[in-house]
Design a protein around this motif. Structure first.
Motif, PDB file in Angstrom:
ATOM      1  N   SER A  49      50.195  50.408  51.708  1.00 47.15           N
ATOM      2  CA  SER A  49      51.403  50.703  50.959  1.00 47.15           C
ATOM      3  C   SER A  49      51.021  50.947  49.506  1.00 47.15           C
ATOM      4  N   ALA A  50      51.952  51.495  48.740  1.00 45.06           N
ATOM      5  CA  ALA A  50      51.689  51.755  47.325  1.00 45.06           C
ATOM      6  C   ALA A  50      51.391  50.452  46.580  1.00 45.06           C
ATOM      7  N   ALA A  51      52.134  49.392  46.924  1.00 41.46           N
ATOM      8  CA  ALA A  51      51.941  48.106  46.247  1.00 41.46           C
ATOM      9  C   ALA A  51      50.558  47.543  46.519  1.00 41.46           C
ATOM     10  N   ALA A  52      50.138  47.593  47.781  1.00 44.60           N
ATOM     11  CA  ALA A  52      48.825  47.054  48.139  1.00 44.60           C
ATOM     12  C   ALA A  52      47.705  47.907  47.559  1.00 44.60           C
ATOM     13  N   ALA A  53      47.878  49.226  47.590  1.00 42.41           N
ATOM     14  CA  ALA A  53      46.843  50.132  47.086  1.00 42.41           C
ATOM     15  C   ALA A  53      46.586  49.908  45.598  1.00 42.41           C
ATOM     16  N   SER A  54      47.639  49.657  44.837  1.00 47.88           N
ATOM     17  CA  SER A  54      47.483  49.441  43.395  1.00 47.88           C
ATOM     18  C   SER A  54      46.718  48.151  43.107  1.00 47.88           C
ATOM     19  N   ILE A  55      46.934  47.149  43.949  1.00 44.56           N
ATOM     20  CA  ILE A  55      46.237  45.872  43.774  1.00 44.56           C
ATOM     21  C   ILE A  55      44.784  45.992  44.228  1.00 44.56           C
ATOM     22  N   GLU A  56      44.591  46.624  45.391  1.00 49.62           N
ATOM     23  CA  GLU A  56      43.252  46.746  45.952  1.00 49.62           C
ATOM     24  C   GLU A  56      42.326  47.576  45.066  1.00 49.62           C
ATOM     25  N   GLY A  57      42.891  48.498  44.308  1.00 49.59           N
ATOM     26  CA  GLY A  57      42.070  49.351  43.460  1.00 49.59           C
ATOM     27  C   GLY A  57      41.783  48.782  42.083  1.00 49.59           C
ATOM     28  N   SER A  58      42.356  47.616  41.781  1.00 48.67           N
ATOM     29  CA  SER A  58      42.185  47.053  40.447  1.00 48.67           C
ATOM     30  C   SER A  58      40.819  46.405  40.285  1.00 48.67           C
ATOM     31  N   GLU A  59      40.370  46.348  39.038  1.00 49.60           N
ATOM     32  CA  GLU A  59      39.077  45.735  38.731  1.00 49.60           C
ATOM     33  C   GLU A  59      39.092  44.239  39.047  1.00 49.60           C
ATOM     34  N   GLU A  60      40.221  43.596  38.766  1.00 47.30           N
ATOM     35  CA  GLU A  60      40.356  42.163  39.043  1.00 47.30           C
ATOM     36  C   GLU A  60      40.225  41.877  40.535  1.00 47.30           C
ATOM     37  N   GLN A  61      40.862  42.722  41.364  1.00 47.82           N
ATOM     38  CA  GLN A  61      40.801  42.536  42.807  1.00 47.82           C
ATOM     39  C   GLN A  61      39.386  42.733  43.321  1.00 47.82           C
ATOM     40  N   TYR A 302      49.833  39.038  52.275  1.00 45.27           N
ATOM     41  CA  TYR A 302      48.837  38.239  51.558  1.00 45.27           C
ATOM     42  C   TYR A 302      48.338  38.982  50.323  1.00 45.27           C
ATOM     43  N   THR A 303      48.114  40.283  50.451  1.00 49.30           N
ATOM     44  CA  THR A 303      47.618  41.100  49.337  1.00 49.30           C
ATOM     45  C   THR A 303      48.674  41.260  48.252  1.00 49.30           C
ATOM     46  N   VAL A 304      49.901  41.554  48.663  1.00 53.94           N
ATOM     47  CA  VAL A 304      50.975  41.861  47.727  1.00 53.94           C
ATOM     48  C   VAL A 304      51.507  40.613  47.014  1.00 53.94           C
ATOM     49  N   ALA A 305      51.521  39.476  47.731  1.00 60.68           N
ATOM     50  CA  ALA A 305      52.105  38.253  47.159  1.00 60.68           C
ATOM     51  C   ALA A 305      51.214  37.051  47.479  1.00 60.68           C
ATOM     52  N   GLU A 306      49.964  37.128  47.041  1.00 54.09           N
ATOM     53  CA  GLU A 306      48.970  36.124  47.435  1.00 54.09           C
ATOM     54  C   GLU A 306      49.349  34.704  47.045  1.00 54.09           C
ATOM     55  N   GLU A 307      49.733  34.491  45.801  1.00 59.45           N
ATOM     56  CA  GLU A 307      50.039  33.135  45.348  1.00 59.45           C
ATOM     57  C   GLU A 307      51.264  32.568  46.049  1.00 59.45           C
TER      58      GLU A 307
END
Length: 323
Positions: A49-61, A302-307
């Protein structure tokens, strides 16, 4: 009279051609979706999804993933095995936690997956003080089997894994947590007679029935109606693998379940439609909770709302143990 005989012959030929064609089609779809193979089909809705893709592509992730992989490589997973009710050797990875005090989770992977997956949730359970057992489903990874059970025959395997943990590892507090096909597996298992050591079920992105899920995929991948192909393929599966699509039902499992149930699903899930989570929740007869995660696609909660995922999971585990 001759014309009537000719029409009869033509009609019989058409029927025979149809039957043969359906048989060929049923075996084709069995080989694509049920038979064990190295490569699976590109399932509809299987992308990010767009939300997961933005997180997965981040330097922090990326940094977190690198640290997670390093932690995983440092763990000493024991390869354990059992014999299934039908004679298959099934294998799993077992991680002992020195602080577990008899608490363990069985993590169930998805379609064409393996016990090497799910590193994030593995570490989370370890950090919460749990032992972890990650089986390779029949027809997957290190386990024997020439077909995929979609959770149905696997439910009996999971009862055997539970018994293994009690008898061989002396565990007394057991949870089952599955993703996608693994979620359907633990939901189907929940309908079996389980020992008192099993305390709860967590299902992330599970489907209602095998027939409903494969019909959904057939529609989008091949632009074909479910009838009569699903019925024919179900018959082929019954002959070749020993189960039919109609009987393989997570809905029927949760109707019999008496354990606390936590259902998790993304609201953008196109692979296993989000409405299936609601159907499972409505069918469940035990204490239950449903969490629909905004912006999450298939198994992406889990990716989108891990905490929040970890917080809700911890609360569910603690509450279930106290019951």
């Amino acid at each position: 009279m001759k014309l009537k005989k000719r029409v009869t012959r033509i009609s019989i030929a058409i029927v025979l051609i149809f039957i043969i064609g359906m048989g060929i089609a049923g075996n084709y779809f069995y080989n694509v979706g049920i038979n064990r193979s190295q490569e699976g089909p590109n399932l509809h809705g299987g992308g990010s999804s767009a939300a997961a893709a933005s997180i997965e592509g981040s330097e922090e992730q990326q940094k977190e993933i690198a640290e997670l992989m390093k932690w995983t490589e440092q763990q000493q997973f024991e390869i354990v095995q059992i014999k299934s009710y039908d004679g298959l050797t099934l294998k799993a990875r077992f991680l002992k936690n020195p602080n577990s005090n008899g608490k363990v989770v069985i993590l169930a992977h998805g379609y064409k997956g393996s016990s090497e997956q799910m590193p994030g949730i593995t570490k989370d359970y370890y950090d919460m003080g749990y032992d972890i057992l990650k089986p390779d489903a029949r027809g997957h990874g290190m386990s024997e089997g020439n077909y995929i059970g979609y959770g149905w025959h696997d439910r009996k395997d999971y009862v055997d894994w539970v018994d293994f943990l009690i008898e061989e590892k002396k565990e007394d507090t057991i949870f089952l947590h599955g993703f996608s096909m693994g979620a359907a597996t633990v939901l189907m298992t929940s309908g079996e007679k389980l020992p008192k050591e099993v305390k709860g079920i967590i299902a992330n992105s599970g489907y209602t029935t095998v027939k409903a899920e494969l019909s959904h995929q057939l529609k989008y991948l091949y632009k074909l109606p479910a009838f009569p192909l699903m019925e024919v393929t179900s018959v082929v599966t019954k002959i070749r693998a020993g189960y039919s699509f109609e009987e393989a039902s997570a809905l029927e499992g949760v109707k019999k379940n008496t354990l606390p149930l936590f259902i998790i699903h993304g609201d953008q899930d196109e692979l296993v439609p989000t409405k299936m989570a609601t159907e499972i929740y409505d069918a469940a007869s035990s204490k239950k909770d449903l969490w629909i995660v905004k912006g999450a696609g298939h198994t992406e909660a889990y990716t989108v709302a891990e905490e929040e995922y970890k917080s809700k999971l911890q609360n569910f585990l603690d509450t279930a143990i106290k019951q």
